[in-house]
Design an enzyme around this catalytic site. Structure first.
Site, PDB file in Angstrom:
ATOM      1  N   ARG A  90       0.842  -1.213   0.000  1.00  0.00           N
ATOM      2  CA  ARG A  90       0.000   0.000   0.000  1.00  0.00           C
ATOM      3  C   ARG A  90       0.877   1.263   0.000  1.00  0.00           C
ATOM      4  O   ARG A  90       0.556   2.254  -0.631  1.00  0.00           O
ATOM      5  CB  ARG A  90      -0.942   0.035   1.210  1.00  0.00           C
ATOM      6  CG  ARG A  90      -2.110  -0.931   1.168  1.00  0.00           C
ATOM      7  CD  ARG A  90      -3.204  -0.608   0.182  1.00  0.00           C
ATOM      8  NE  ARG A  90      -3.962   0.591   0.429  1.00  0.00           N
ATOM      9  CZ  ARG A  90      -5.136   0.862  -0.154  1.00  0.00           C
ATOM     10  NH1 ARG A  90      -5.686   0.005  -1.008  1.00  0.00           N
ATOM     11  NH2 ARG A  90      -5.762   1.979   0.082  1.00  0.00           N
TER      12      ARG A  90
ATOM     13  N   THR B  47      -5.435   6.353  -2.413  1.00  0.00           N
ATOM     14  CA  THR B  47      -6.467   6.091  -3.419  1.00  0.00           C
ATOM     15  C   THR B  47      -6.621   7.255  -4.400  1.00  0.00           C
ATOM     16  O   THR B  47      -6.688   7.057  -5.613  1.00  0.00           O
ATOM     17  CB  THR B  47      -7.823   5.840  -2.713  1.00  0.00           C
ATOM     18  OG1 THR B  47      -7.643   4.791  -1.763  1.00  0.00           O
ATOM     19  CG2 THR B  47      -8.902   5.453  -3.697  1.00  0.00           C
TER      20      THR B  47
ATOM     21  N   ARG C 222       0.751   5.614  -7.664  1.00  0.00           N
ATOM     22  CA  ARG C 222      -0.443   6.403  -7.989  1.00  0.00           C
ATOM     23  C   ARG C 222      -0.120   7.897  -8.072  1.00  0.00           C
ATOM     24  O   ARG C 222      -0.680   8.615  -8.917  1.00  0.00           O
ATOM     25  CB  ARG C 222      -1.528   6.151  -6.949  1.00  0.00           C
ATOM     26  CG  ARG C 222      -2.166   4.761  -7.103  1.00  0.00           C
ATOM     27  CD  ARG C 222      -3.002   4.407  -5.897  1.00  0.00           C
ATOM     28  NE  ARG C 222      -3.878   3.266  -6.137  1.00  0.00           N
ATOM     29  CZ  ARG C 222      -4.708   2.777  -5.218  1.00  0.00           C
ATOM     30  NH1 ARG C 222      -4.771   3.309  -4.003  1.00  0.00           N
ATOM     31  NH2 ARG C 222      -5.470   1.742  -5.496  1.00  0.00           N
TER      32      ARG C 222
ATOM     33  N   HIS D 268      -4.303  -1.765  -8.163  1.00  0.00           N
ATOM     34  CA  HIS D 268      -5.091  -2.136  -6.974  1.00  0.00           C
ATOM     35  C   HIS D 268      -4.172  -2.850  -5.994  1.00  0.00           C
ATOM     36  O   HIS D 268      -3.314  -3.618  -6.398  1.00  0.00           O
ATOM     37  CB  HIS D 268      -6.229  -3.087  -7.362  1.00  0.00           C
ATOM     38  CG  HIS D 268      -6.864  -3.731  -6.161  1.00  0.00           C
ATOM     39  ND1 HIS D 268      -7.840  -3.099  -5.415  1.00  0.00           N
ATOM     40  CD2 HIS D 268      -6.617  -4.912  -5.530  1.00  0.00           C
ATOM     41  CE1 HIS D 268      -8.179  -3.884  -4.389  1.00  0.00           C
ATOM     42  NE2 HIS D 268      -7.447  -4.990  -4.441  1.00  0.00           N
TER      43      HIS D 268
HETATM   44  P1  IDP Z   1      -8.301   1.496  -2.978  1.00  0.00           P
HETATM   45  O1  IDP Z   1      -8.207   1.061  -4.438  1.00  0.00           O
HETATM   46  O2  IDP Z   1      -7.237   2.487  -2.620  1.00  0.00           O
HETATM   47  O3  IDP Z   1      -8.370   0.344  -2.017  1.00  0.00           O
HETATM   48  P2  IDP Z   1     -11.198   1.783  -2.712  1.00  0.00           P
HETATM   49  O4  IDP Z   1     -11.900   2.691  -1.748  1.00  0.00           O
HETATM   50  O5  IDP Z   1     -11.243   0.315  -2.461  1.00  0.00           O
HETATM   51  O6  IDP Z   1      -9.684   2.303  -2.829  1.00  0.00           O
HETATM   52  O7  IDP Z   1     -11.803   2.110  -4.157  1.00  0.00           O
HETATM   53  C1  IDP Z   1     -11.590   1.269  -5.268  1.00  0.00           C
HETATM   54  C2  IDP Z   1     -11.309   2.127  -6.496  1.00  0.00           C
HETATM   55  O8  IDP Z   1     -12.446   2.968  -6.769  1.00  0.00           O
HETATM   56  C3  IDP Z   1     -10.149   3.113  -6.327  1.00  0.00           C
HETATM   57  O9  IDP Z   1      -8.881   2.507  -6.550  1.00  0.00           O
HETATM   58  C4  IDP Z   1     -10.492   4.159  -7.374  1.00  0.00           C
HETATM   59  O10 IDP Z   1     -10.183   3.722  -8.700  1.00  0.00           O
HETATM   60  C5  IDP Z   1     -12.013   4.257  -7.233  1.00  0.00           C
HETATM   61  N1  IDP Z   1     -12.427   5.253  -6.229  1.00  0.00           N
HETATM   62  C6  IDP Z   1     -12.475   5.088  -4.870  1.00  0.00           C
HETATM   63  N2  IDP Z   1     -12.927   6.182  -4.237  1.00  0.00           N
HETATM   64  C7  IDP Z   1     -13.183   7.079  -5.219  1.00  0.00           C
HETATM   65  C8  IDP Z   1     -13.710   8.444  -5.203  1.00  0.00           C
HETATM   66  O11 IDP Z   1     -14.010   9.023  -4.147  1.00  0.00           O
HETATM   67  N3  IDP Z   1     -13.834   9.051  -6.398  1.00  0.00           N
HETATM   68  C9  IDP Z   1     -13.515   8.439  -7.577  1.00  0.00           C
HETATM   69  N4  IDP Z   1     -13.041   7.182  -7.655  1.00  0.00           N
HETATM   70  C10 IDP Z   1     -12.872   6.504  -6.494  1.00  0.00           C
HETATM   71 MG    MG Z   2      -9.837  -1.105  -1.707  1.00  0.00          MG
END
Ligand code: IDP
Ligand code: MG
Length: 168
Positions: free
Chosen positions: A92, A98, A109, A126
């Site tokens: 991470r 994110t 990222r 991811h």
């Molecule tokens: P992560 O990938 O860092 O674990 P998650 O909350 O699991 O984050 O969200 C999965 C994916 O959804 C993110 O990697 C991103 O592509 C998208 N995403 C998450 N939150 C947002 C947001 O607030 N706005 C736009 N896209 C988002």
């Molecule tokens: Mg996630």
């Protein structure tokens, strides 16, 4: 801290931008082992299971289009399991936050992600965010026979009349 496993996926934008080599070399600095790897054509059903926890978010539909390759004309991701000490937090850290605008600029990222005009975070990779998520995600993306370490309890079942594609 015990050894743990984490799911890493190079998303369609990472492949489209030819970032695989750079991402793998950054991850290799963590001193973890790759214990499973494959390219996957992501189906709608796999995408919905993987991102099910976000189904009520406004960007969900666009997220499904993203991970199934419809935004990049590239229905292909690279899925891997990394294994070792603190694998989840180490990966991470390398991957970054994110939101690519908030991610450390030296993270994957931060360096390569962007926010689309639709608001979706297009963030290249991811990585599982907890041991519970990692187990769920690894079991979703890989069969036990595809992982070289016995991570979770398994059972043996006998299948009858299973049709399978083999080389002609
Ligand atoms: P992560 O990938 O860092 O674990 P998650 O909350 O699991 O984050 O969200 C999965 C994916 O959804 C993110 O990697 C991103 O592509 C998208 N995403 C998450 N939150 C947002 C947001 O607030 N706005 C736009 N896209 C988002
Ligand atoms: Mg996630």
């Amino acid at each position: 801290m015990a050894r743990e496993a984490t799911l890493v996926i190079i998303k369609p934008d990472g492949l489209k931008k030819s970032l695989t080599g750079d991402i793998l070399s950054r991850l290799s600095q963590a001193g973890l082992k790759i214990i499973a790897a494959k390219t996957v054509k992501v189906s709608e059903s796999l995408a919905k299971k993987h991102y099910g926890h976000l189904s009520d978010r406004p960007f969900f539909k666009e997220l499904l289009r993203y991970i199934t390759g419809q935004l990049h004309g590239e229905n292909r991701v690279l899925a891997m399991v990394y294994y070792g000490e603190s694998a989840i937090s180490q990966v991470r850290q390398i991957v970054g936050a994110t939101n690519p605008e908030e991610a450390d600029p030296v993270s994957v990222r931060g360096a390569y992600g962007r926010i689309l005009t639709t608001g979706l975070f297009e963030n290249v990779v991811h990585a599982s965010s907890s041991a519970e998520d990692a187990e769920k995600e690894i079991k979703l993306w890989f069969a036990p026979s595809e992982v070289v370490v016995n991570l979770y309890p398994c059972k043996v079942i006998t299948l009858e009349k299973v049709e399978q594609k083999v080389w002609a």
